[in-house]
Design an enzyme around this catalytic site. Structure first.
Site, PDB file in Angstrom:
ATOM      1  N   ASP A  99       0.826  -1.198   0.000  1.00 24.13           N
ATOM      2  CA  ASP A  99       0.000   0.000   0.000  1.00 24.13           C
ATOM      3  C   ASP A  99       0.863   1.251   0.000  1.00 24.13           C
ATOM      4  O   ASP A  99       1.924   1.287   0.642  1.00 24.13           O
ATOM      5  CB  ASP A  99      -0.892   0.024   1.246  1.00 24.13           C
ATOM      6  N   ASP A 201      -3.781   3.850  -2.345  1.00 24.67           N
ATOM      7  CA  ASP A 201      -4.989   4.091  -1.570  1.00 24.67           C
ATOM      8  C   ASP A 201      -5.609   5.438  -1.942  1.00 24.67           C
ATOM      9  O   ASP A 201      -4.906   6.454  -2.016  1.00 24.67           O
ATOM     10  CB  ASP A 201      -4.637   4.071  -0.078  1.00 24.67           C
ATOM     11  N   GLU A 270      -6.866   2.538  -6.133  1.00 25.13           N
ATOM     12  CA  GLU A 270      -8.201   2.479  -5.540  1.00 25.13           C
ATOM     13  C   GLU A 270      -8.931   3.770  -5.880  1.00 25.13           C
ATOM     14  O   GLU A 270      -8.446   4.861  -5.586  1.00 25.13           O
ATOM     15  CB  GLU A 270      -8.120   2.330  -4.024  1.00 25.13           C
ATOM     16  N   HIS A 331     -10.723  -5.080   3.226  1.00 27.35           N
ATOM     17  CA  HIS A 331     -10.670  -4.742   4.646  1.00 27.35           C
ATOM     18  C   HIS A 331     -11.618  -3.615   5.029  1.00 27.35           C
ATOM     19  O   HIS A 331     -11.675  -3.245   6.207  1.00 27.35           O
ATOM     20  CB  HIS A 331      -9.241  -4.334   5.010  1.00 27.35           C
ATOM     21  N   ASP A 332     -12.361  -3.072   4.079  1.00 25.76           N
ATOM     22  CA  ASP A 332     -13.232  -1.929   4.350  1.00 25.76           C
ATOM     23  C   ASP A 332     -14.726  -2.257   4.285  1.00 25.76           C
ATOM     24  O   ASP A 332     -15.544  -1.402   4.610  1.00 25.76           O
ATOM     25  CB  ASP A 332     -12.953  -0.794   3.351  1.00 25.76           C
TER      26      ASP A 332
END
Length: 538
Positions: A99, A201, A270, A331-332
């Site tokens: 990330d 991200d 993303e 993960h969100d």
């Protein structure tokens, strides 16, 4: 396709390091823990690992608030551990993607601690600062994704600073060329370490509207978001000015130019904008921006063949040059096994979803635990860690339910740690643990391995074009095709048997040997039992 890059059609396994494997007995996963499980990861048949943030951080947003982009947080290990991870993964022919959280830093980053002091220091313009209105209120109506205004007052400067996320995550000012230079230098630090790519991200949040114009209101019937609670006021606006600005394209080109100096590296952005599919297409166009883009478009509650087909077709009609990447979980958001089956985890459905995701055109991100069919964990309020969940409880319980530790065995703490884990393991997860599924030939885990291994033998499924058939619910069907191969892919999204009329002549039905393929062809008709799939070569 003249040349296939390694990332085209790759299956990327996302690891949330806090919850993967603890080796230093503090209840939190770490980099040595990832290393200790590399043989397991290799056995899954994936091509790469995406490791969520492990950088030095106060952990207000669990690593997405970075205070030092070039150091490992002691919770996760040290630089030597990371070097070992790279070496060990590469020995197993596994790529490493990490990330990069570029749009904002932690408020503990030295850049911000200096910037907030006054208006004349050397970092004074490195963050987004603005004067108050005449009545003392915030500069405009922008909102934070985590709830409330996106502006925080700083008494030392007598100004507001912008934070699109937590107040502890101030936004960098990418209109400042010095900021862009230092951000690129941080990226290159990890390229020199040997990483194979970056998951970027919230990459469309780097630039803001320099005029600080108000976002327009969104009608009530349009208030649907991707990745945030429905009762979050963030959904009340069109976010035209606090992200996805035209200047961002130039910065993305700078990132691509840097990566071009390091052959075989990749960027995966993303993207969450008002029209994420169009932004994905724009950000991957012309071969000089992102290599791949992905969004929250298939991370929603809408589980229908129509929605999935229209979403993928929508991107295909726009992304004429770029390369997509799809995911059902991360993960969100709530885990897909629960999100798309409110009555509980159905093993056959989970097997079918793995096949369907890995059959769409593009690359694939699969979140740790998807290979086990883990559903959303039930985390009590007193155990909650996520600030997002604490704010919106009980209507929205946050993201902790998808972040609980991996269950390796059906023992205390699932062999994740000998100490109390940072989040409790769900009892249902322990029953679905790796060790139990390893010995069960019909398990979700073994079906996952079986399919990903089989998929590698069919170039059409990896890099071919996609063309959807006109079907009725609950069937989703499409062709994947290269110059040499054409494969029909059919999926029944319901628990009831469904049928599809078909006039094609098949050379073979190659999935007959796979345990979770139950679709059958006879006399121009494909019969699909509940949650089954069918593949055929034409």
């Amino acid at each position: 396709m003249a040349k296939q890059d390694w990332w085209q059609g790759a299956v990327i396994y996302q690891i949330y390091p806090r919850s993967f494997q603890d080796t230093n007995n503090d209840g939190i996963g770490d980099i040595p823990g990832i290393i200790s499980r590399l043989d397991y990861i290799k056995s899954l048949g994936v091509d790469a690992i995406w490791v969520s943030p492990f950088f030095k951080s106060p952990m207000k947003d669990f690593g997405y608030d970075i205070s030092d982009y070039r150091d490992i947080d002691p919770l996760f290990g040290n630089i030597a551990d990371f070097d070992d991870l790279i070496a060990q993964a590469h020995q197993r022919d596994i790529k490493i993607i990490i990330d990069q959280v570029l749009s904002h830093t932690s408020d503990q980053h030295t850049w911000f601690t200096q910037s907030r002091k006054d208006l004349i220091n050397t970092k004074a313009d490195w963050y987004v600062w603005a004067d108050a209105k005449q009545d003392g209120t915030a500069p405009n109506n922008w909102l934070s994704i985590f709830g409330g205004p996106a502006w925080q007052w700083e008494p030392r400067r007598k100004q507001y600073y912008l934070h699109n996320f937590l107040t502890e995550q101030p936004d960098l000012n990418f209109h400042n060329p010095d900021v862009r230079k230092h951000v690129l230098d941080n990226i290159e630090f990890w390229l020199k370490k040997g990483v194979d790519g970056f998951r970027l991200d919230a990459i469309n949040f780097c630039f803001h509207d320099a005029q600080l114009r108000d976002n327009p209101a969104k009608p009530e019937d349009k208030r649907e978001g991707r990745g945030f609670s429905e009762d979050n006021p963030y959904a009340f606006q069109y976010h035209y000015y606090n992200n996805t600005q035209p200047e961002n394209l130039g910065f993305i080109k700078e990132i691509r130019n840097l990566l071009n100096k390091y052959p075989d590296t990749v960027s995966l952005g993303e993207i969450s904008s008002e029209d994420s599919l169009s932004t994905m297409a724009e950000y991957t166009a012309d071969g000089d921006k992102l290599h791949m883009g992905y969004s929250f478009e298939l991370l929603t509650d809408d589980y229908s063949a129509k929605y999935i087909r229209e979403t993928v077709q929508g991107l295909e009609s726009k992304m004429l040059e770029g390369w997509p990447c799809w995911a059902f979980s991360n993960h969100d958001v709530q885990r897909v096994a629960s999100r798309w089956n409110k009555s509980g985890v159905n093993p056959e459905q989970v097997k079918m979803l793995t096949a369907m995701l890995a059959s769409l055109r593009g690359s694939v991100c699969m979140y740790q635990g998807e290979e086990l069919g883990l559903g959303e964990a039930d985390v009590k309020f007193e155990d909650l860690q996520d600030p997002y969940g604490k704010t919106f409880w009980p209507n929205f319980k946050g993201r902790d339910g998808c972040r609980t530790p991996m269950p390796w065995t059906n023992t205390l703490n699932g062999e994740f740690s000998i100490q109390k884990p940072w989040l409790p393991l769900d009892d249902n997860h322990l029953e679905q643990c790796v060790s139990s599924q390893e010995s069960d030939k019909s398990s979700i885990l073994n079906a996952y391995r079986e399919f990903l291994t089989w998929r590698k033998n069919y170039p059409a499924l990896v890099v071919g074009t996609i063309e959807f058939l006109v079907t009725q619910e609950p069937i989703l069907a499409f062709w994947r095709q290269t110059d040499e191969q054409k494969v029909l892919c059919c999926f029944n999204l319901s628990a009831q048997t469904a049928e599809l009329e078909i006039t094609e002549t098949f050379k073979s039905t190659p999935l007959n040997a796979l345990s979770h393929n139950k679709g059958r062809y006879k006399v121009n008709k494909i019969t699909l039992p509940g949650f089954s799939c069918f593949y055929a070569i034409c």
